[in-house]
Design a protein around this motif. Structure first.
Motif, short mmCIF file in Angstrom:
data_model
loop_
_atom_site.label_atom_id
_atom_site.label_comp_id
_atom_site.label_asym_id
_atom_site.label_seq_id
_atom_site.Cartn_x
_atom_site.Cartn_y
_atom_site.Cartn_z
N CYS A 149 -0.58 -0.04 11.39
CA CYS A 149 -0.67 0.40 12.80
C CYS A 149 -2.12 0.50 13.28
CB CYS A 149 0.06 1.73 12.98
SG CYS A 149 -0.87 3.18 12.43
N ARG A 150 -3.05 0.70 12.37
CA ARG A 150 -4.49 0.84 12.67
C ARG A 150 -4.83 2.10 13.45
NH1 ARG A 150 -4.90 -5.41 13.94
NH2 ARG A 150 -3.91 -4.68 15.82
N LYS A 151 -3.86 3.02 13.59
CA LYS A 151 -4.11 4.22 14.38
C LYS A 151 -3.81 5.51 13.62
CE LYS A 151 -3.28 1.72 18.61
NZ LYS A 151 -2.24 1.19 19.49
N CYS A 152 -3.03 5.43 12.54
CA CYS A 152 -2.73 6.65 11.77
C CYS A 152 -3.96 7.03 10.95
CB CYS A 152 -1.53 6.40 10.86
SG CYS A 152 -1.89 5.35 9.44
N CYS B 33 -4.91 4.45 8.20
CA CYS B 33 -5.49 3.23 8.76
C CYS B 33 -6.90 3.49 9.30
CB CYS B 33 -4.60 2.68 9.88
SG CYS B 33 -3.12 1.83 9.30
N CYS C 237 -0.77 2.88 5.26
CA CYS C 237 -0.38 3.14 6.66
C CYS C 237 0.87 4.04 6.72
CB CYS C 237 -0.09 1.84 7.40
SG CYS C 237 0.50 2.12 9.09
N GLU C 238 0.73 5.14 7.45
CA GLU C 238 1.83 6.12 7.51
C GLU C 238 3.04 5.58 8.26
OE1 GLU C 238 -0.17 9.53 9.18
OE2 GLU C 238 -1.57 9.59 7.48
ZN LIG Z 1 -1.35 3.14 10.09
#
Ligand SMILES: [Zn+2]
Ligand SMILES: [Zn+2]
Length: 361
Positions: free
Chosen positions: A96-99, A102, A110-111
């Protein structure tokens, strides 16, 4: 147009269901599955032993061809142009690149990695697992074009065992001429033998099944240790020391899923060695362990769950370079049509077949 999924309505029971093939959202891709494998982790779910996944569509190792591309998708995650009909493999998780994982750069943790995996097939976009005619690649789910010289049979399992062991060796910073001990010569162990060999390591493989040890030799093992002959931890540790000038291995990789193997690994390492643990993935299984030995040896433990998704690209390059050298297609010993997927799972669960592959189309 409709596609079909095999839906595990309860452990050990499948039903086929049909759903409309969705239009991919921006950044997504619809794959038409060509081949998908039964992996050991599927059997865990099939037998009803998985903590959360009790129903749904299984399958995470696959190769397919592009059925349709979402808006904005013109290349794969290595920048290679993609078109409808291209052969593709994908990581079985998203990034996701946002958790928080990441954001730290730990893409493999990645969660939200597998949040779509537990969804029931009635929930859009329906095609959450690869035991189906189609598979939905989400935006942020890395995918790559398969090199022309890599056959479907070799590419279909690249997103699991091969990518994971490759990532594990890089996390352990395996370097040329080091000695690696592999605990287990199943799919993970065979892939690990080939990768370690190509990285210039000397490879020792431990297993208790003769046919697997024979296979390990074909995948680059320099030495094998048969657990029937070396039937105690002490004997196996001595055998490893004998092969390493009395030192022990630089790197040991645990690929068995047997809790006792974890404790044993410490005995096989040299002072300051690195221990990559991959096989044991079920929490709650306890084992006797010698923490004093760990401290005295100053062993570094490197547990590896999944992999950073670009390792799938490295794996495909690895296969392209070595497809003639190692018998990747021999790792699978049975093929089934999609209609007979229940039989493939049953025979895998009863160990009548080792690695089954489902052929579609
Ligand atoms: Zn993530
Ligand atoms: Zn797998």
């Amino acid at each position: 147009m409709k596609g079909k999924v095999s839906y595990m309505v309860e452990p050990m029971k499948l039903e086929f269901r049909e759903y409309d093939i969705p239009k991919p959202e921006a950044g997504a891709v619809i794959l038409k599955i060509v081949r998908t494998n039964v992996c050991g982790s599927e059997l865990h779910i099939w037998r009803g032993h998985h903590p959360t996944k009790k129903t749904g569509v299984l399958g995470h190792e696959m190769i397919g061809v592009v059925e349709s591309l979402g808006e904005g998708v013109t290349t794969d995650y290595a920048g290679q142009p993609v078109r409808v009909g291209d052969r593709i493999v994908t990581a079985y998780f998203q990034t996701c690149r946002k958790c928080s994982a990441c954001v730290r750069g730990d893409f493999y943790l990645c969660e939200r990695g597998i949040e779509f995996w537990n969804k029931p097939p009635e929930e859009a976009p329906h095609f959450h697992g690869s035991f189906a005619t189609h598979y939905y690649i989400h935006p942020n789910q890395y995918f790559y074009k398969v090199p022309d010289n890599v056959p479907d049979v070799a590419a279909a399992s690249a997103n699991c065992a091969l990518s994971q062991v490759y990532f594990g060796f890089d996390k352990a910073v395996l370097s040329y001429a080091e000695t690696v001990v592999l605990q287990g010569a199943g799919g993970l162990g065979l892939n690990a033998a080939a990768v370690a060999k190509e990285k210039g390591a000397r490879v020792i493989v431990i297993d208790g099944i003769a046919s697997r040890l024979e296979m390990a030799k074909k995948f680059g093992a320099d030495h094998i240790i048969d657990m029937n002959e070396y039937d105690t931890v002490e004997k196996r540790a001595e055998a490893v020391r004998f092969l390493t000038n009395g030192q022990g291995a630089d790197v040991v990789m645990e690929l068995t899923g047997v809790p006792a193997a974890f404790s044993e690994g410490i005995h096989l390492l040299r002072l300051g060695g690195r221990y990559v643990t991959i096989g044991n993935i079920s929490p709650g299984q306890l084992v006797e362990f010698d923490p004093g030995l760990l401290t005295r040896k100053s062993v570094t433990i490197i547990p590896v769950m999944r992999y950073n998704p670009w390792y799938l690209h490295k794996s495909l390059q690895f296969l392209s370079d070595n497809v003639e050298k190692y018998p990747f297609s021999d790792m699978l010993d049975a093929e089934y049509a999609f209609e007979h997927i229940q039989e493939a799972l049953d025979k895998s669960a009863s160990r009548e077949v080792t690695r089954a592959s489902i052929i579609l189309g």
